[in-house]
Every structure is written in structure tokens, then in C-alpha cells.
Design an enzyme around this catalytic site. Structure first.
Site, short mmCIF file in Angstrom:
data_model
loop_
_atom_site.label_atom_id
_atom_site.label_comp_id
_atom_site.label_asym_id
_atom_site.label_seq_id
_atom_site.Cartn_x
_atom_site.Cartn_y
_atom_site.Cartn_z
CE LYS A 1 -36.42 45.68 82.63
NZ LYS A 1 -37.31 45.94 83.79
CB SER B 1 -28.68 46.98 83.33
OG SER B 1 -28.79 48.33 82.94
#
Lengths: 311, 311
Positions: free
Chosen positions: B48, B296
Site C-alpha cells: 500500500k 501483498s
């Protein structure tokens, strides 16, 4: 005695490029001005591939074709097996009978032939295997090619963080610390190079203090949870360590466990106890300037990892 | 509708260089011709930061000085807080009251002001905070700058493994899959781009099959252990996904747990369930050619990690 030079390390880096992962420095701001060098991400889960590939690459092709031999119950076994497979040559790995099944299977998984031996017999059995197969012995640390290969991790640290002021490296047989120290001394002359040992296997700290190698019994050294740090330097590595280390810090078993936990929870890295001691050494010194701790390996039994994470 | 282009992704990469970790591809030969892209090693433990830094870097400096606002209970919160701190600007993060304490503390730890809100009220409260502070809203996925920022991970995959044939990316709001897919489509046109979702939050798989967005209730989506994959694409990300994904694979909760376990035991990476779904998708498809699975994120509760490792 001829010591490994920065040119040897540079040559090794060129030689093993493409065979080992060039690990990045991972910022660990949660712990200070710290970067981690995650050698646990190498193919077999430890830095040992660097030395193994360099040593095998350096062999005369005709000699190399006869295969390689190694003795190890740990990461060196898998590193030599893995590198030999990549070169398409035979590997015989001598392992003590009491080696955990999972490590024997992993070594066989790389296509190596495992030769089991009785306690304290591995060097002798390895010599027999060399005699029988004509293969070349790849020692775990006591060889200039191994030292130069491990040193490539130090070269990368100097490339990625030239302003580094403190480097923390685990010490056992001393191949890694010798090689990384050689690179850092040459390229970052202002940096302090700290070896780190478990207190319970602190033979090198004592040896450097006394100026000569002391021998700790294997029973003593076996007390530490850091099972990859129970070897002692050879004449060759000790000569390097005297020259390239500024000090050797010892850490407690609790500090090692805490480092394993922090690396998992904060850095998202699975480390084995031996792989986490440099992190523990960083905590102990807590320097202000930019620092690197080398996470040397990640091959931890799942039960032990769960236990450490429960604290 | 204007879609993000490879030039936008390239510009983002230049913009965020120095602020985010350039993660390497880690060979995972134990699972096949697989490489892992370990975004769990980013500073806040997830990809992110790429989008957050790009979005904040793109703001007009005068506007940026007023600070930023975000709503998130997860990794986006920490990413925006972290990026804002690096820019020396204020960050207000709106988080639901039921957010685990540890995540609230982590967000505050980056210097952000946390605004707690009732269930289902976060967008409204964020709008109030924008109104009050004059700060700029940084959305979690529904913005071209976020998509382009996340896409830099795809650019790196294409640079490091141009011969890649299969790329596996988790899908939730779709910002990451949109961006990475855009980069792979442009640079590796022969590669197949697989989105991966938990079966229990498989809205995008269904939406792509039907050709239009379907809405799954939040109660349904909340069933999955993969707490970072409970969002649904926006109009903007869905348009990207229709164009850049070849398919969306769904995986079971058991497959997700197994992937978390394998990543810890074999790759020495701590992943959160959402971070491991791409690995699970790779297992499901089991392609022959070179493949990349994007890990991720790694922000998993320790108790859950221990539980998964016990199996």
C-alpha cells in the site's frame, strides 16, 4: 598467511551472480536506524549458497566433474547439494546420524547422496568419501573461496548503504564474518564491524580478547539454541577475524529468542535463532548511526518458531 | 473512462523511488517455476505504500501542506500515515471503533491522528474531517494515482523476469490488480494475468463473468479469513480489471491457510492471509511456465500465525 582481499570478494561476486539472490537491505525503522540483510531468503534459506557457489565455480572443470563432498548437519549441507545440482555434478554429504530427518530429506531433495556417520566422525568419513569418489571437499568455512563467497554479502551492503556506520554479523566458524568484514573494512573504512555470538558459545569473543584461539568443549557450545553457531574459527578465519572485527558482542538466549520474535512480527521475516543473533547484537549496542544486521538464515523448526512466538 | 497507462506507472515509479523498497523476486523452486514478489517486506508490511506515496507526491505542494485524510482499518491506514510522516504533513485516519487496538496504535505510531467512527460511517466521517481540516482525501484504491502507484510492483516484475508467463495478484478493491495488470499487459503481452480472490469474497470473479459489477453483502465478504480482501472494485478499478485480467481464480480458506504456512516454512516470509492468496491461486492453477505470485502483505496477528503453523 595470505588473507582474502576485496578483489577476491569482487571476483566472487561476478562469479556467483545469477546463482544467488542479490538480497536488498530492508529498512527496519521500528528498531532504529537499522537495515536488515535478509539472507534467509536465499534459495536454501541461508547465506551459505554464496560460499558454496564460489568454491564450486572456482574448481577446475575436470576436477569439478568428479563431484563434491561436504560434511554438515546444517545449512552448508543444503547449500553444497543445491549448488552441485545447479552444476549438474554429484554431491556426497556426510551428516551425523542424529541429524533431524527433515534436514536429511531436504539435502536428498536437492539430489545429493547423504552418507550418515557416527558422532564426531564426520571429518574422517568425509575423507573416506573423497578417497572413494575422487570428489572435492567443500569445507564449511576454512577456505579462501568460501570466505570470499560469503563476503559478497558485505560487498552488497557497502553498495546499498555506503554511509553505514555499524555492521552486525553472526560468528561461528567465522567464514561469513571474515568475508563480510573484509568487504566492509575495504569499502566503508569508517564503519565498525561487530561480530555477534551467543553467550553460551562465546569462544570467539574470548579468543579475540586473549589474542589466541581458545577451545570451548562441544558440550558447552551445544547449550545455545543457535544451532548454526556452535563451530569455532579455524586458523585461517581467526586471522581474518583479528584483522576485520572491531569487537565481538555476546547475547543471551532470551535476547536471541526476542530477536526471532521481532523479526517475524515487525519485519515479516522467519529467522532461525542463529539467523537472529546479529539483530540481538544490534539491540545490545543500540548505536545511533546507520546500521545493518545480517539475518543469516531462516531454517527453524516450526514447533520452535511457534514456541518463541507464544512469549 | 480514462484508464491508467504504462506511462503513468513509469512516472509513478520515478516519483516513489527512494520512498519504497524495490522488492526482489525470490525464487521459490520448492513450489515449481515460481518467483515471489515479497511486498510484505515494505516498511509498513504491505504494498500500500506504493499508491500512498504516489498519490501524495502528485499533490500540489500548497494543497499537500494542508495534510491528508484516509479511511481504513487496515494497511492503507498505516501506508498513508507513514507516507505523510515522511512528507512532514498531518494525517487524519478514520478507523472503525472495532479496529484491533494494535492497528490503531501502529497508525498513531506513525504520527497520524486517528479518528474513530461507528460501523459503516467511515466515508461520511472522512468527508467531515476533510471539510474541517482542508486536508486531501487519499482513497484506498479508487483513484488513478493509487492504481499507478500500485502498478510499480508490476513494472518491477516485468523488469526482473521479462519471460514471465503467469502473474498472480490478489483482488479486493482492485487497485493493485489494476495497476500490476496494466504494467504486465504492456510489457509482457504474452503473460496471463490471474486475479485471485477468496471463494467467500468472490464478488469480482462473479462480476467479471457477468460483465458487470455485482454486490455481495459485507456480511458475506466478512466470512473470509483474508481481512484485507473484503472490499469490492469501484467503477474505475472494475474497468481496469475487465481489460487487464485474464481470469479471477477463487481459493478456499484451507488453501489460504496452507499458503500462509508454506510461505513461512519454505520461503521464510510471514504473510497475512490476504497476502498469501496469490500463492494459493498459483497452487490451484499450477502452471508450467515461469510464474510470479505477489505476496501483498504480512500484517498477521501472532495468535493466528501460530494457529496456522500448528496444522
Amino acid at each position: 598467511m595470505q588473507l582474502v582481499t576485496i578483489d577476491d570478494v569482487r571476483a566472487a561476486a561476478t562469479r556467483i551472480r545469477g546463482d544467488v539472490l542479490r538480497t536488498p537491505l530492508i529498512p527496519a525503522a521500528w528498531a532504529g536506524a537499522l537495515w536488515l540483510k535478509p539472507e534467509n531468503l536465499q534459495a536454501i534459506g541461508a547465506f551459505k549458497v554464496r560460499g558454496a557457489f564460489n568454491a564450486i565455480a572456482r574448481l577446475d572443470p575436470e576436477l569439478r566433474a568428479r563431484g563434491v563432498v561436504a560434511y554438515s548437519s546444517g545449512n552448508h549441507a543444503q547449500a553444497v547439494a543445491y549448488a552441485a545440482a545447479r552444476y549438474g555434478i554429484a554431491a556426497h554429504i556426510v551428516m551425523p546420524e542424529e541429524t533431524p530427518r527433515v534436514k536429511i530429506d531436504a539435502t536428498r531433495g536437492h539430489g545429493a547422496e547423504v552418507v550418515l556417520c557416527g558422532a564426531g566422525r564426520r571429518e574422517a568419513v568425509a575423507a573416506e568419501v573423497v578417497e572413494r569418489t575422487g570428489g572435492v571437499l567443500v569445507p564449511p568455512f576454512d577456505h579462501p573461496d568460501i570466505i570470499a563467497g560469503q563476503g559478497t554479502a558485505g560487498l552488497e551492503i557497502a553498495e546499498d548503504l555506503p554511509e553505514v556506520e555499524h555492521v552486525f554479523i553472526p560468528v561461528s566458524g567465522g567464514g561469513l564474518a571474515s568475508g563480510v568484514g573484509t568487504a566492509i573494512r575495504a569499502l566503508c573504512p569508517g564503519a565498525t564491524v561487530h561480530g555477534v555470538e551467543p553467550e553460551l558459545a562465546g569462544d570467539t569473543a574470548e579468543s579475540l580478547r586473549l589474542g589466541h584461539r581458545v577451545d570451548w568443549s562441544i558440550e558447552d557450545r551445544n547449550r545455545t539454541i543457535a544451532d548454526g553457531l556452535r563451530s569455532q574459527p579455524s586458523e585461517l578465519t581467526f586471522a581474518h577475524l583479528q584483522r576485520v572485527l572491531d569487537d565481538v558482542i555476546t547475547v543471551t538466549e532470551d535476547e536471541i529468542r526476542r530477536a526471532v520474535r521481532d523479526l517475524a512480527q515487525r519485519a515479516h521475516l522467519v529467522s532461525e535463532p542463529s539467523g537472529a543473533v546479529a539483530m540481538a547484537g544490534y539491540r545490545r549496542v543500540a548505536p545511533a548511526g546507520p546500521a545493518v544486521a545480517l539475518v543469516s538464515g531462516g531454517n527453524i523448526e516450526t514447533a520452535l518458531l511457534r514456541d518463541i512466538l507464544a512469549a
